[in-house]
Design a protein around this motif. Structure first.
Motif, short mmCIF file in Angstrom:
data_model
loop_
_atom_site.label_atom_id
_atom_site.label_comp_id
_atom_site.label_asym_id
_atom_site.label_seq_id
_atom_site.Cartn_x
_atom_site.Cartn_y
_atom_site.Cartn_z
N ALA A 82 35.21 42.61 50.66
CA ALA A 82 35.54 42.93 52.06
C ALA A 82 35.10 41.79 52.97
O ALA A 82 34.64 42.02 54.09
N GLY A 83 35.25 40.56 52.50
CA GLY A 83 34.86 39.40 53.31
C GLY A 83 35.99 38.94 54.22
O GLY A 83 36.93 39.70 54.51
N GLY A 84 35.92 37.70 54.65
CA GLY A 84 36.89 37.16 55.60
C GLY A 84 38.31 37.13 55.06
O GLY A 84 39.27 37.42 55.79
N THR A 85 38.46 36.81 53.78
CA THR A 85 39.81 36.74 53.21
C THR A 85 40.41 38.14 53.11
O THR A 85 41.59 38.34 53.40
N ASN B 173 33.68 47.65 48.19
CA ASN B 173 32.75 46.53 48.33
C ASN B 173 31.36 46.89 47.82
O ASN B 173 30.94 48.04 47.85
N ARG B 174 30.65 45.86 47.36
CA ARG B 174 29.30 46.01 46.83
C ARG B 174 28.38 46.65 47.84
O ARG B 174 27.62 47.55 47.53
N SER B 175 28.44 46.21 49.08
CA SER B 175 27.52 46.76 50.08
C SER B 175 28.30 47.33 51.26
O SER B 175 29.48 47.03 51.46
N ARG C 165 29.87 45.28 55.49
CA ARG C 165 31.17 44.68 55.83
C ARG C 165 32.31 45.70 55.90
O ARG C 165 33.40 45.40 56.39
N MET D 268 38.94 39.98 45.58
CA MET D 268 38.85 39.26 46.87
C MET D 268 37.42 38.78 47.10
O MET D 268 37.07 38.42 48.21
N THR D 269 36.57 38.86 46.08
CA THR D 269 35.18 38.41 46.24
C THR D 269 35.05 36.98 45.72
O THR D 269 35.99 36.42 45.15
N SER D 270 33.86 36.42 45.86
CA SER D 270 33.61 35.12 45.24
C SER D 270 32.92 35.29 43.90
O SER D 270 32.45 34.30 43.31
N PRO E 157 33.45 41.40 39.76
CA PRO E 157 33.32 41.78 41.17
C PRO E 157 32.79 43.20 41.40
O PRO E 157 32.42 43.54 42.52
N VAL F 123 41.89 35.92 43.73
CA VAL F 123 42.17 34.88 44.73
C VAL F 123 41.49 33.56 44.38
O VAL F 123 41.79 32.53 44.95
N GLY G 54 44.65 32.56 42.09
CA GLY G 54 44.90 32.28 43.50
C GLY G 54 45.68 30.99 43.78
O GLY G 54 45.79 30.59 44.94
N LEU H 198 47.10 29.60 47.45
CA LEU H 198 46.71 28.30 47.98
C LEU H 198 47.94 27.45 48.31
O LEU H 198 48.03 26.83 49.38
P1 NDP Z 1 33.18 35.92 52.15
O1 NDP Z 1 31.91 35.18 51.97
O2 NDP Z 1 33.69 36.20 53.52
O3 NDP Z 1 33.06 37.36 51.39
C1 NDP Z 1 32.58 37.45 50.09
C2 NDP Z 1 32.85 38.85 49.51
O4 NDP Z 1 32.53 38.82 48.13
C3 NDP Z 1 32.00 39.97 50.12
O5 NDP Z 1 32.76 41.16 50.12
C4 NDP Z 1 30.83 40.06 49.13
O6 NDP Z 1 30.21 41.34 49.09
C5 NDP Z 1 31.54 39.81 47.83
N1 NDP Z 1 30.73 39.27 46.76
C6 NDP Z 1 30.20 38.03 46.66
N2 NDP Z 1 29.56 37.89 45.48
C7 NDP Z 1 29.69 39.06 44.82
C8 NDP Z 1 29.24 39.53 43.55
N3 NDP Z 1 28.53 38.75 42.72
N4 NDP Z 1 29.56 40.79 43.19
C9 NDP Z 1 30.29 41.59 44.02
N5 NDP Z 1 30.73 41.21 45.23
C10 NDP Z 1 30.43 39.95 45.62
O7 NDP Z 1 34.25 35.14 51.27
P2 NDP Z 1 35.79 34.86 51.56
O8 NDP Z 1 36.47 36.14 51.90
O9 NDP Z 1 35.92 33.71 52.49
O10 NDP Z 1 36.29 34.34 50.13
C11 NDP Z 1 36.46 35.22 49.05
C12 NDP Z 1 37.13 34.50 47.89
O11 NDP Z 1 38.45 34.14 48.26
C13 NDP Z 1 36.43 33.21 47.47
O12 NDP Z 1 36.32 33.21 46.06
C14 NDP Z 1 37.38 32.12 47.94
O13 NDP Z 1 37.30 30.99 47.11
C15 NDP Z 1 38.72 32.83 47.79
N6 NDP Z 1 39.80 32.25 48.63
C16 NDP Z 1 40.94 31.80 48.01
C17 NDP Z 1 41.98 31.26 48.77
C18 NDP Z 1 43.20 30.76 48.08
O14 NDP Z 1 44.02 30.10 48.73
N7 NDP Z 1 43.42 31.03 46.81
C19 NDP Z 1 41.93 31.18 50.24
C20 NDP Z 1 40.70 31.72 50.79
C21 NDP Z 1 39.68 32.22 49.99
P3 NDP Z 1 28.97 41.74 50.08
O15 NDP Z 1 29.60 42.18 51.38
O16 NDP Z 1 28.31 42.86 49.36
O17 NDP Z 1 28.12 40.53 50.22
#
Ligand code: NDP
Length: 264
Positions: free
Chosen positions: A122-125, A144-146, A149, A179-181, A190, A209, A231, A235
């Protein structure tokens, strides 16, 4: 005169964008040059834009929200999602757009007859793509994990769960999307394996992604013999749409895609 373009972010050394855009500039015979710029402080973005006389830029992690603030004018979608990944300088004014979300929408076009989508993360993407998918008629649920967001998504009318509240919902999803990293620089899934065992068997396809990597999530989906996609197309397509803005829609999507795809 040659126009200068760049990607701002930190880090940017791994970015494929310079190669993608320069291949299209060359192929289409457009006098542009695309570089990369590692920005230490997102608040400097606007000033750097003018100091370096940049015509257009992409903005990557972690400055998409700073980029939003740096613009004079925002297109309605960028305004709605609060994140900008493409900026154009038109006569001294910065115009901001978000091409990540339409890029993702285009990337999942091939999965026909899909409606219900589960986002892991549930991050920015997730924020921008969930909006674009809903506008296109998809039903998006977020897991989402937490909790923190998820609040914003609930306020926007999305169904949301944490790992604890998701169990035994028995809802079915056509697409499951990481959608997570998680998996980007580690080997983590994820979400708990038990949840994936519940949702993946019912899904038509699984998408990550993260690009250019066989992530733990995609490996897991393969065990269930599901169609998978990383992804890379997202891209590519966000780049094609950005290039359309960079060149003021002088070329068709297909023409740009043809050259940009050579980067993959
Ligand atoms: P953000 O930092 O905004 O959000 C990260 C999200 O991932 C949060 O929901 C976070 O949960 C969750 N998360 C991170 N680590 C873990 C884990 N170990 N287990 C479970 N949940 C986890 O990131 P973005 O939205 O900016 O980016 C997300 C992904 O999208 C990245 O991998 C980025 O590389 C990819 N991306 C790909 C693009 C493409 O063109 N293919 C374009 C843009 C992004 P919590 O809220 O609990 O912290």
């Amino acid at each position: 005169m040659q126009q200068l373009f760049t990607i701002f972010g930190n880090p940017v050394s791994h970015s494929k964008s310079p190669l993608m855009h320069n291949l299209s500039f060359r192929g289409l015979n457009h006098n542009g040059c695309y570089t990369r710029y590692r920005l230490e402080d997102g608040r400097q973005l606007r000033q750097k834009f003018f100091d370096l006389n940049i015509r257009g830029a992409n903005i990557t992690v972690p400055y998409k929200e700073e980029a939003f603030k740096a613009c004079d004018e925002l297109d309605p979608f960028a305004q709605k999602v609060g994140a900008v990944n493409t900026i154009i300088n038109r006569e001294g004014k910065l115009y901001g757009y978000n091409t990540d979300a339409p890029g993702f929408l285009k990337a999942i076009e091939e999965f026909k007859e899909t409606k219900r989508v589960l986002f892991l993360g549930a991050g920015g993407t997730a924020q921008s793509t969930s909006m674009v998918l809903r506008d296109a008629g998809y039903e998006v649920t977020l897991l989402n994990r937490s909790e923190a967001r998820l609040k914003r998504f609930r306020e926007d009318g999305f169904k949301t769960y944490t790992f604890e509240t998701f169990y035994k919902t028995k809802d079915r999803y056509d697409l499951v999307v990481n959608m997570t990293s998680a998996g980007l620089e580690d080997e983590s899934l994820p979400c708990p394996k038990e949840i994936l065992d519940e949702v993946i068997p019912e899904a038509k396809a699984c998408i990550d992604v993260i690009y250019g990597k066989d992530t733990p999530f995609l490996k897991f989906a393969k065990k269930y013999h599901k169609p998978i996609k990383d992804g890379s197309d997202m891209l590519l397509y966000q780049g094609v749409i950005a290039f359309e803005y960079f060149t003021n829609h002088k070329f068709t999507f297909e023409e740009i895609e043809k050259y940009m795809r050579e980067a993959f």
